[in-house]
Design a protein around this motif. Sequence first.
Motif, PDB file in Angstrom:
ATOM      1  N   GLY A 104      33.030  40.991  41.924  1.00 19.61           N
ATOM      2  CA  GLY A 104      33.114  41.184  43.374  1.00 19.61           C
ATOM      3  C   GLY A 104      34.415  40.654  43.946  1.00 19.61           C
ATOM      4  N   SER A 105      34.868  39.508  43.439  1.00 19.26           N
ATOM      5  CA  SER A 105      36.130  38.967  43.939  1.00 19.26           C
ATOM      6  C   SER A 105      37.301  39.839  43.498  1.00 19.26           C
ATOM      7  CB  SER A 105      36.322  37.521  43.489  1.00 19.26           C
ATOM      8  OG  SER A 105      36.380  37.445  42.087  1.00 19.26           O
ATOM      9  N   ALA A 106      37.247  40.388  42.290  1.00 20.91           N
ATOM     10  CA  ALA A 106      38.311  41.281  41.820  1.00 20.91           C
ATOM     11  C   ALA A 106      38.359  42.556  42.655  1.00 20.91           C
ATOM     12  CB  ALA A 106      38.099  41.616  40.348  1.00 20.91           C
ATOM     13  N   ILE A 107      37.207  43.104  42.971  1.00 26.33           N
ATOM     14  CA  ILE A 107      37.176  44.317  43.804  1.00 26.33           C
ATOM     15  C   ILE A 107      37.667  44.015  45.210  1.00 26.33           C
ATOM     16  CG2 ILE A 107      35.582  45.946  44.915  1.00 26.33           C
ATOM     17  CD1 ILE A 107      34.095  46.114  42.284  1.00 26.33           C
ATOM     18  N   SER A 108      37.326  42.854  45.744  1.00 22.90           N
ATOM     19  CA  SER A 108      37.794  42.469  47.081  1.00 22.90           C
ATOM     20  C   SER A 108      39.310  42.353  47.115  1.00 22.90           C
ATOM     21  CB  SER A 108      37.179  41.146  47.508  1.00 22.90           C
ATOM     22  OG  SER A 108      35.782  41.247  47.557  1.00 22.90           O
ATOM     23  N   ILE A 109      39.881  41.716  46.116  1.00 23.77           N
ATOM     24  CA  ILE A 109      41.341  41.579  46.060  1.00 23.77           C
ATOM     25  C   ILE A 109      41.995  42.945  45.912  1.00 23.77           C
ATOM     26  CG2 ILE A 109      43.230  40.687  44.649  1.00 23.77           C
ATOM     27  CD1 ILE A 109      41.429  38.234  44.099  1.00 23.77           C
ATOM     28  N   ALA A 110      41.430  43.803  45.067  1.00 28.27           N
ATOM     29  CA  ALA A 110      41.988  45.143  44.881  1.00 28.27           C
ATOM     30  C   ALA A 110      41.925  45.948  46.172  1.00 28.27           C
ATOM     31  CB  ALA A 110      41.238  45.868  43.763  1.00 28.27           C
ATOM     32  N   MET A 111      40.818  45.825  46.911  1.00 29.70           N
ATOM     33  CA  MET A 111      40.699  46.545  48.184  1.00 29.70           C
ATOM     34  C   MET A 111      41.764  46.089  49.174  1.00 29.70           C
ATOM     35  SD  MET A 111      36.728  47.366  49.138  1.00 29.70           S
ATOM     36  CE  MET A 111      36.897  46.676  50.727  1.00 29.70           C
ATOM     37  N   LEU A 112      42.000  44.785  49.248  1.00 29.51           N
ATOM     38  CA  LEU A 112      43.033  44.269  50.143  1.00 29.51           C
ATOM     39  C   LEU A 112      44.414  44.796  49.752  1.00 29.51           C
ATOM     40  CD1 LEU A 112      41.887  40.581  50.591  1.00 29.51           C
ATOM     41  CD2 LEU A 112      41.805  42.419  52.289  1.00 29.51           C
ATOM     42  N   MET A 113      44.677  44.886  48.468  1.00 25.96           N
ATOM     43  CA  MET A 113      45.965  45.402  48.012  1.00 25.96           C
ATOM     44  C   MET A 113      46.112  46.887  48.333  1.00 25.96           C
ATOM     45  SD  MET A 113      46.355  43.340  44.431  1.00 25.96           S
ATOM     46  CE  MET A 113      48.005  43.934  44.079  1.00 25.96           C
ATOM     47  N   VAL A 114      45.041  47.653  48.174  1.00 31.28           N
ATOM     48  CA  VAL A 114      45.084  49.090  48.492  1.00 31.28           C
ATOM     49  C   VAL A 114      45.310  49.301  49.983  1.00 31.28           C
ATOM     50  CG1 VAL A 114      43.646  51.166  48.620  1.00 31.28           C
ATOM     51  CG2 VAL A 114      43.754  49.851  46.512  1.00 31.28           C
ATOM     52  N   ILE A 115      44.636  48.523  50.815  1.00 33.69           N
ATOM     53  CA  ILE A 115      44.813  48.635  52.267  1.00 33.69           C
ATOM     54  C   ILE A 115      46.247  48.295  52.655  1.00 33.69           C
ATOM     55  CG2 ILE A 115      44.157  47.588  54.468  1.00 33.69           C
ATOM     56  CD1 ILE A 115      41.285  47.369  53.297  1.00 33.69           C
ATOM     57  N   GLY A 116      46.808  47.238  52.074  1.00 33.64           N
ATOM     58  CA  GLY A 116      48.201  46.875  52.352  1.00 33.64           C
ATOM     59  C   GLY A 116      49.164  47.974  51.936  1.00 33.64           C
ATOM     60  N   HIS A 117      48.932  48.576  50.778  1.00 32.91           N
ATOM     61  CA  HIS A 117      49.786  49.666  50.303  1.00 32.91           C
ATOM     62  C   HIS A 117      49.699  50.870  51.242  1.00 32.91           C
ATOM     63  CE1 HIS A 117      51.861  52.288  47.530  1.00 32.91           C
ATOM     64  NE2 HIS A 117      50.844  53.138  47.592  1.00 32.91           N
ATOM     65  N   TYR A 118      48.492  51.205  51.661  1.00 30.48           N
ATOM     66  CA  TYR A 118      48.288  52.332  52.573  1.00 30.48           C
ATOM     67  C   TYR A 118      49.030  52.105  53.893  1.00 30.48           C
ATOM     68  CZ  TYR A 118      45.828  55.514  55.710  1.00 30.48           C
ATOM     69  OH  TYR A 118      45.530  56.471  56.629  1.00 30.48           O
ATOM     70  N   ARG A 119      48.943  50.889  54.429  1.00 31.84           N
ATOM     71  CA  ARG A 119      49.609  50.593  55.696  1.00 31.84           C
ATOM     72  C   ARG A 119      51.127  50.648  55.556  1.00 31.84           C
ATOM     73  NH1 ARG A 119      46.875  45.510  58.425  1.00 31.84           N
ATOM     74  NH2 ARG A 119      47.615  46.483  60.335  1.00 31.84           N
ATOM     75  N   ARG A 120      51.659  50.150  54.423  1.00 34.57           N
ATOM     76  CA  ARG A 120      53.107  50.216  54.199  1.00 34.57           C
ATOM     77  C   ARG A 120      53.577  51.655  54.088  1.00 34.57           C
ATOM     78  NH1 ARG A 120      51.999  46.019  50.781  1.00 34.57           N
ATOM     79  NH2 ARG A 120      52.118  47.390  48.969  1.00 34.57           N
ATOM     80  N   GLU A 121      52.819  52.510  53.400  1.00 32.03           N
ATOM     81  CA  GLU A 121      53.196  53.910  53.252  1.00 32.03           C
ATOM     82  C   GLU A 121      53.155  54.636  54.596  1.00 32.03           C
ATOM     83  OE1 GLU A 121      54.379  55.811  50.726  1.00 32.03           O
ATOM     84  OE2 GLU A 121      54.645  53.894  49.720  1.00 32.03           O
ATOM     85  N   ARG A 122      52.153  54.329  55.425  1.00 33.53           N
ATOM     86  CA  ARG A 122      52.089  54.941  56.753  1.00 33.53           C
ATOM     87  C   ARG A 122      53.295  54.541  57.595  1.00 33.53           C
ATOM     88  NH1 ARG A 122      47.685  58.141  58.796  1.00 33.53           N
ATOM     89  NH2 ARG A 122      48.364  57.239  60.729  1.00 33.53           N
ATOM     90  N   MET A 123      53.676  53.252  57.537  1.00 33.01           N
ATOM     91  CA  MET A 123      54.834  52.784  58.297  1.00 33.01           C
ATOM     92  C   MET A 123      56.113  53.437  57.776  1.00 33.01           C
ATOM     93  SD  MET A 123      56.153  49.063  59.450  1.00 33.01           S
ATOM     94  CE  MET A 123      54.598  48.853  60.241  1.00 33.01           C
TER      95      MET A 123
END
Length: 52
Positions: free
Chosen positions: A12-31
């Motif tokens: 669960g902690s690994a999936i949580s960290i991965a989700m945060l990284m995916v969200i950060g990547h998505y936001r950077r790509e949108r910007m």
Amino acid sequence: MSETWMGLIIGGSAISIAMLMVIGHYRRERMRARMLRHMNHHESWHQTHGRM
């Protein structure tokens, strides 16, 4: 703790960290896409109105 609970906590902690990284990547790509559109808009404006 049993091995099942330990696995669930680690997974669960690994999936949580991965989700945060995916969200950060998505936001950077949108910007990045927004900034590229903005640059393209200014260059096309200069081509139609002449450079000063």
